[in-house]
Design a protein around this motif. Structure first.
Motif, PDB file in Angstrom:
ATOM      1  N   ASP A  25      -2.972   8.425  -6.427  1.00 43.57           N
ATOM      2  CA  ASP A  25      -3.212   9.302  -5.280  1.00 43.57           C
ATOM      3  C   ASP A  25      -4.600   9.922  -5.362  1.00 43.57           C
ATOM      4  N   ASN A  26      -5.562   9.269  -4.763  1.00 46.03           N
ATOM      5  CA  ASN A  26      -6.910   9.853  -4.707  1.00 46.03           C
ATOM      6  C   ASN A  26      -7.102  10.628  -3.412  1.00 46.03           C
ATOM      7  N   GLY A  27      -6.012  10.786  -2.661  1.00 47.58           N
ATOM      8  CA  GLY A  27      -6.046  11.626  -1.464  1.00 47.58           C
ATOM      9  C   GLY A  27      -6.769  11.007  -0.281  1.00 47.58           C
ATOM     10  N   LEU A  28      -7.300   9.810  -0.478  1.00 49.99           N
ATOM     11  CA  LEU A  28      -8.109   9.185   0.571  1.00 49.99           C
ATOM     12  C   LEU A  28      -7.674   7.751   0.845  1.00 49.99           C
ATOM     13  N   ALA A  29      -7.715   7.388   2.093  1.00 48.66           N
ATOM     14  CA  ALA A  29      -7.674   5.979   2.468  1.00 48.66           C
ATOM     15  C   ALA A  29      -8.973   5.753   3.219  1.00 48.66           C
ATOM     16  N   VAL A  30      -9.890   5.069   2.606  1.00 44.09           N
ATOM     17  CA  VAL A  30     -11.256   4.930   3.109  1.00 44.09           C
ATOM     18  C   VAL A  30     -11.843   6.345   3.301  1.00 44.09           C
ATOM     19  N   HIS A  31     -11.874   6.850   4.527  1.00 45.52           N
ATOM     20  CA  HIS A  31     -12.422   8.191   4.747  1.00 45.52           C
ATOM     21  C   HIS A  31     -11.385   9.158   5.306  1.00 45.52           C
ATOM     22  N   SER A  46      -4.380  -8.006  -4.689  1.00 41.30           N
ATOM     23  CA  SER A  46      -4.472  -8.349  -3.277  1.00 41.30           C
ATOM     24  C   SER A  46      -5.310  -7.328  -2.526  1.00 41.30           C
ATOM     25  N   ALA A  47      -6.078  -7.811  -1.560  1.00 39.78           N
ATOM     26  CA  ALA A  47      -6.935  -6.937  -0.757  1.00 39.78           C
ATOM     27  C   ALA A  47      -6.273  -6.540   0.548  1.00 39.78           C
ATOM     28  N   VAL A  48      -5.036  -6.967   0.760  1.00 39.40           N
ATOM     29  CA  VAL A  48      -4.296  -6.509   1.933  1.00 39.40           C
ATOM     30  C   VAL A  48      -3.434  -5.347   1.441  1.00 39.40           C
ATOM     31  N   VAL A  49      -3.726  -4.168   1.955  1.00 44.31           N
ATOM     32  CA  VAL A  49      -3.103  -2.954   1.421  1.00 44.31           C
ATOM     33  C   VAL A  49      -1.575  -3.095   1.363  1.00 44.31           C
ATOM     34  N   ALA A  50      -1.005  -2.742   0.237  1.00 57.07           N
ATOM     35  CA  ALA A  50       0.451  -2.683  -0.021  1.00 57.07           C
ATOM     36  C   ALA A  50       1.096  -4.042  -0.253  1.00 57.07           C
ATOM     37  N   GLU A  89     -18.152   5.946  -3.179  1.00 60.65           N
ATOM     38  CA  GLU A  89     -17.704   5.606  -1.826  1.00 60.65           C
ATOM     39  C   GLU A  89     -16.541   4.618  -1.903  1.00 60.65           C
ATOM     40  N   HIS A  90     -15.787   4.482  -0.794  1.00 53.85           N
ATOM     41  CA  HIS A  90     -14.589   3.630  -0.793  1.00 53.85           C
ATOM     42  C   HIS A  90     -14.914   2.228  -1.269  1.00 53.85           C
ATOM     43  N   VAL A  91     -15.919   1.636  -0.662  1.00 59.34           N
ATOM     44  CA  VAL A  91     -16.342   0.291  -1.068  1.00 59.34           C
ATOM     45  C   VAL A  91     -17.855   0.327  -1.194  1.00 59.34           C
ATOM     46  N   THR A 142      -4.362  -4.006  -6.859  1.00 58.67           N
ATOM     47  CA  THR A 142      -5.067  -4.045  -5.580  1.00 58.67           C
ATOM     48  C   THR A 142      -6.523  -4.468  -5.760  1.00 58.67           C
ATOM     49  N   TYR A 143      -7.240  -4.399  -4.643  1.00 62.21           N
ATOM     50  CA  TYR A 143      -8.683  -4.668  -4.620  1.00 62.21           C
ATOM     51  C   TYR A 143      -9.443  -3.688  -5.516  1.00 62.21           C
ATOM     52  N   ARG A 144      -8.848  -2.553  -5.882  1.00 62.43           N
ATOM     53  CA  ARG A 144      -9.539  -1.575  -6.737  1.00 62.43           C
ATOM     54  C   ARG A 144      -8.981  -1.725  -8.155  1.00 62.43           C
ATOM     55  N   SER A 145      -9.269  -2.843  -8.791  1.00 62.93           N
ATOM     56  CA  SER A 145      -8.560  -3.163 -10.033  1.00 62.93           C
ATOM     57  C   SER A 145      -9.416  -3.445 -11.245  1.00 62.93           C
ATOM     58  N   PHE A 175      -0.580   0.886  -6.463  1.00 68.10           N
ATOM     59  CA  PHE A 175      -1.038   0.997  -5.072  1.00 68.10           C
ATOM     60  C   PHE A 175      -1.619   2.383  -4.856  1.00 68.10           C
ATOM     61  N   GLY A 176      -2.367   2.539  -3.773  1.00 70.56           N
ATOM     62  CA  GLY A 176      -2.947   3.838  -3.445  1.00 70.56           C
ATOM     63  C   GLY A 176      -2.021   4.651  -2.568  1.00 70.56           C
ATOM     64  N   ASP A 177      -2.411   5.903  -2.336  1.00 67.49           N
ATOM     65  CA  ASP A 177      -1.607   6.777  -1.484  1.00 67.49           C
ATOM     66  C   ASP A 177      -1.483   6.213  -0.068  1.00 67.49           C
ATOM     67  N   GLY A 178      -2.548   5.561   0.399  1.00 70.30           N
ATOM     68  CA  GLY A 178      -2.509   5.011   1.750  1.00 70.30           C
ATOM     69  C   GLY A 178      -1.478   3.900   1.896  1.00 70.30           C
ATOM     70  N   ALA A 179      -1.309   3.128   0.837  1.00 70.96           N
ATOM     71  CA  ALA A 179      -0.393   1.986   0.880  1.00 70.96           C
ATOM     72  C   ALA A 179       1.043   2.412   1.169  1.00 70.96           C
ATOM     73  N   THR A 180       1.369   3.652   0.816  1.00 69.88           N
ATOM     74  CA  THR A 180       2.761   4.090   1.000  1.00 69.88           C
ATOM     75  C   THR A 180       3.098   4.269   2.477  1.00 69.88           C
TER      76      THR A 180
HETATM   77  C1  LIG Z   1      -3.135  -4.069   5.642  1.00 69.62           C
HETATM   78  C2  LIG Z   1      -4.500  -3.502   5.517  1.00 69.62           C
HETATM   79  N1  LIG Z   1      -4.894  -2.563   6.408  1.00 69.62           N
HETATM   80  C3  LIG Z   1      -6.125  -2.024   6.299  1.00 69.62           C
HETATM   81  C4  LIG Z   1      -6.982  -2.429   5.315  1.00 69.62           C
HETATM   82  C5  LIG Z   1      -8.376  -1.803   5.184  1.00 69.62           C
HETATM   83  N2  LIG Z   1      -8.343  -0.911   4.001  1.00 69.62           N
HETATM   84  C6  LIG Z   1      -8.818  -1.316   2.820  1.00 69.62           C
HETATM   85  S1  LIG Z   1      -8.596  -0.185   1.629  1.00 69.62           S
HETATM   86  C7  LIG Z   1      -7.868   0.897   2.689  1.00 69.62           C
HETATM   87  C8  LIG Z   1      -7.416   2.229   2.214  1.00 69.62           C
HETATM   88  C9  LIG Z   1      -6.260   2.163   1.323  1.00 69.62           C
HETATM   89  O1  LIG Z   1      -6.058   3.417   0.772  1.00 69.62           O
HETATM   90  P1  LIG Z   1      -5.192   3.605  -0.515  1.00 69.62           P
HETATM   91  O2  LIG Z   1      -3.971   2.775  -0.428  1.00 69.62           O
HETATM   92  O3  LIG Z   1      -4.996   5.069  -0.714  1.00 69.62           O
HETATM   93  O4  LIG Z   1      -6.073   3.004  -1.690  1.00 69.62           O
HETATM   94  P2  LIG Z   1      -7.486   3.451  -2.249  1.00 69.62           P
HETATM   95  O5  LIG Z   1      -8.527   2.634  -1.542  1.00 69.62           O
HETATM   96  O6  LIG Z   1      -7.628   4.903  -2.004  1.00 69.62           O
HETATM   97  O7  LIG Z   1      -7.469   3.120  -3.702  1.00 69.62           O
HETATM   98  C10 LIG Z   1      -7.816   0.354   3.959  1.00 69.62           C
HETATM   99  C11 LIG Z   1      -7.242   1.038   5.118  1.00 69.62           C
HETATM  100  C12 LIG Z   1      -6.529  -3.431   4.426  1.00 69.62           C
HETATM  101  N3  LIG Z   1      -7.318  -3.900   3.443  1.00 69.62           N
HETATM  102  N4  LIG Z   1      -5.289  -3.921   4.528  1.00 69.62           N
END
Ligand SMILES: Cc1ncc(C[n+]2csc(CCOP(=O)(O)OP(=O)(O)O)c2C)c(N)n1
Ligand SMILES: [Mg+2]
Lengths: 323, 364
Positions: free
Chosen positions: A187-193, A127-131, A255-257, A78-81, A157-162
């Motif tokens: 699983d960092n327990g957070l998606a952004v905030h 990829s910067a598009v989650v999941a 912070e997230h970004v 992901t973008y956090r790589s 992937f992150g917890d949010g991606a699921t």
């Molecule tokens: C499809 C999509 N929706 C929303 C966003 C905005 N966004 C970027 S990171 C993120 C949180 C993702 O959380 P997680 O998957 O847990 O990964 P983490 O950032 O915690 O590593 C969001 C919502 C995005 N990049 N892509």
């Protein structure tokens, strides 16, 4: 050091080997930490003009997982790589040049921090598009299976991606086709905030089991050796041709970004992270840090200098590589 | 209907349906390229995507031709991942509308893979979409998204209008094209027979446009099934009024042969554009943009445009018949370009274009 013990009991190696292994993992984790701390220092200078998603606090996941992989196993991230790029063996000078937007970068500056890759060492595009890269790992694994290869692919992937639909599509298909893919959830327990309990009505492992997928959670996300061992165990299943979901609890310090702290915004407290810091080997093992830091610092300085000296891409790069 | 083009070599021809050409090229892809595979909903069933994949699962095995769950985004992502490690995936959507669920993977990932990573990775693959029309396809089984996809740099979009175009393009694309290709096929064409040259492709490169009919009086730039409509109209105006329309099959939507198109418009000074989709922000606009960029004075008058009415597609036949340009309107557009609105020439009575495609009788 439960996993180190497990290795030892299994007679896989001597204490000496496991010591060396710890140093190796520690060094890689420290490299990630120091690279990102350098990014924090550099950021106000505007040398890096793109968003950065730091993995400080999460290094052990990338390090433990990648150490368990073979060099030709593939990681889709992901973008956090930054962590996975370094742990998989990507070049530091090319990484810095990429962050600086220079032609000497991995992708000539067209990718930046969010799209790091190092296909030569098995980090496929981030990829910067989650999941969105989750099914790519499944596709690569499908290909490995058809060719009778022993390689595996890892979807990071992150917890949010699921929460995204494509995660569910990917689990179903991987289970149905029995492909060698490891689904790795950081699983960092957070998606952004947003906290997980505000986002998820399911338990990740229970959910995975409904697809007949074996799974495991590691709560000790600071423990590189435990993560490495859990990954090796998971890979035994994956290499036998069954997907596996590995969920690793971890803590995002920054912070997230961006490069700052975010506790002052009030949505979470420093105490949430203090618990992780209290177990963080990179903070606890000061002696090993002192021993390894000078050499890593030199590598980072050389990488930054390489980036500094690399030219900016010009107009001739604007319309290349399109098709 | 049997439409042949003047550009095709006249020696050594054979008759091949559109579906037959698709099946031949799919078969050849699997035979010639061990890394090629086909996946999509129903590719291995007895209907085989309207006959375009029938029997291939039996012939090449279920590992190379397989059904997938209902997972348009996931499937396209799987294709990208497989392409990245050297496979050549071919995916299918029995209606183009369903590919919108895969937009994320097609637009955000596949189209960007080469550029975003600085050319160090690529995902060559073929995404086959089928456009529906008539027999009450309605709003969600009838969309023709060529403009949508061609908008994005990194995507190559083609719309074969004949069996020959399929034989010309698919093998070359599969063998050589470095990136993702979206091919938009038309359901009404599937059952039609075309004469094709028996040997090698009629064109040396796959991404090109064709002169489907030569003429000096007016240029009709058309896509997909509208090429056939334009050819029927051209034949009518030739017989009734001695007008010779030049029909250009745009064929390669993202990379047309603009020199061919512009050369024709320069020659005739008159332009009709006939597309299978909406005119707003679409192919018609792009053709005009290309004219404007070069020399607006090459047009003697404002061009005419034929496309779907600016509404979602209605299901009722009475509405659907007036939703798409009829033969009546196509002929009228050509005549008006050449002779003006007071041309006084009798128009064809046929109002429903699908009368000409009798062999398609639904349900899909
Ligand atoms: C499809 C999509 N929706 C929303 C966003 C905005 N966004 C970027 S990171 C993120 C949180 C993702 O959380 P997680 O998957 O847990 O990964 P983490 O950032 O915690 O590593 C969001 C919502 C995005 N990049 N892509
Ligand atoms: Mg998260």
């Amino acid at each position: 050091m439960a996993a180190g013990m497990a290795d030892f009991q299994a007679g896989e190696c001597s204490l000496m080997d496991s010591d060396e292994r710890y140093r190796r993992l520690f060094r890689t984790a420290l490299t990630i930490r120091l690279v990102e701390e350098r990014i924090i220092e550099l950021y106000p200078s505007d040398r890096i003009q793109s968003p950065v998603h730091l993995s400080i606090g999460q290094e052990a996941v990338a390090v433990g997982v990648c150490d368990a992989l073979k060099p030709d196993d593939l990681v889709f991230a992901t973008y956090r790589s930054h962590g996975f790029y370094i742990a998989k063996g990507g070049s530091l000078p090319k990484m810095f040049a990429e962050l600086y937007g220079r032609v000497g970068g991995v992708s000539k500056g067209k990718a930046g921090s969010m799209h790091l890759s190092a296909p030569e060492v098995g980090l496929m595009g981030s990829s910067a598009v989650v999941a969105s890269s989750i099914p790519h790992a499944v596709g690569a694994a499908l290909s490995f299976k058809r060719r009778g290869s022993s390689r595996v692919a890892v979807a990071v992937f992150g917890d949010g991606a699921t929460e995204e639909g494509v995660y569910h599509e990917s689990l179903n298909f991987a289970a149905l086709m029995k492909v060698p893919v490891l689904f790795l959830c950081e699983d960092n327990g957070l998606a952004v905030h947003s906290f997980k309990n505000a986002r998820q009505s399911y338990n990740l492992l229970e959910h995975a089991r409904t697809f007949g997928i074996e799974c495991r959670r590691v709560d000790e996300g600071w423990d590189m050796l435990a993560i490495r061992q859990a990954t090796l165990d998971a890979l035994a299943v994956v290499r036998a041709g069954r997907p596996f979901v590995l969920e690793i609890a971890t803590g995002r310090y920054k912070e997230h970004v961006g490069v700052g702290d975010d506790f002052h915004f009030g949505y979470r407290s420093a105490a949430d992270i203090d618990a992780w810091k209290a177990r963080d080997p990179l903070l606890l093992d000061e002696q090993l840090v002192a021993e390894l830091k000078p050499e890593i610092d030199r590598e980072i300085a050389a990488a930054a200098a390489f980036a500094e000296n690399s030219p900016f891409p010009g107009r001739d790069e604007l319309l290349t590589d399109i098709i | 209907m049997n439409v042949s083009s003047k550009e095709r070599p006249s020696t050594q021809t054979r008759v091949l349906s559109y579906a037959g050409a698709l099946l031949e090229t799919m078969d050849a892809a699997l035979a010639d390229h061990p890394n090629a595979f086909i996946m999509g909903q129903g590719v291995d069933d007895f209907k085989g995507i309207f006959g375009s994949t029938t029997g291939l699962a039996q012939k090449y095995g279920v590992e190379r031709v397989f059904d997938v769950p209902l997972m348009e985004e996931g499937m396209t992502g799987v294709a990208i991942g497989a392409a990245l490690v050297g496979d050549y995936p071919i995916t299918t959507h029995i209606r183009a509308d369903f590919s919108f669920l895969a937009m994320n993977q097609i637009v955000n990932l596949a189209s960007k893979y080469s550029y975003m990573f600085g050319g160090i990775m690529s995902c060559p693959m073929l995404i086959r979409l089928v456009v529906g029309r008539s027999w009450g396809q309605g709003a969600q089984h009838s969309q023709s998204p060529q403009a949508t996809f061609a908008h994005y740099p990194g995507l190559t979009v083609v719309m074969p209008s004949t069996s020959q175009a399929i034989l010309d393009m698919y093998p070359q694309i599969i063998a050589r094209h470095p990136g993702p290709v979206v091919s938009i096929e038309h359901r009404l064409l599937y059952n039609l027979d075309f004469s094709v040259s028996a040997g090698t492709p009629s064109k040396p490169i796959p991404l090109t446009s064709y002169v489907a009919r030569e003429g000096n009086d007016v240029t009709v730039v058309a896509t997909s099934v509208m090429v056939l409509e334009a050819l029927r109209a051209a034949q009518y105006v030739a017989e009734k009024a001695g007008i010779e329309a030049e029909v250009i099959d745009l064929n390669s939507i993202s990379h047309p042969d603009w020199e061919l198109v512009i050369g024709s418009i320069r020659k005739t000074g008159r332009l009709v554009i006939a597309d299978t989709s909406w005119l707003e922000y679409g192919v018609a606009g792009e053709v005009c943009r290309q004219v404007m960029l070069r020399d607006p004075s090459m047009l003697r008058q404002a061009p005419a445009m034929l496309g779907m009415a600016a509404a979602p597609c209605p299901t009722a036949k009475s509405l659907e018949d007036i939703y798409y340009p009829s033969q009546h309107e196509t002929v009228e557009a050509i005549l008006t370009q050449v002779r003006g609105s007071g041309h006084g020439i009798e128009l064809p009575v046929e109002r429903s274009m699908t009368e000409g495609y009798k062999r398609f009788r639904g349900p899909f």
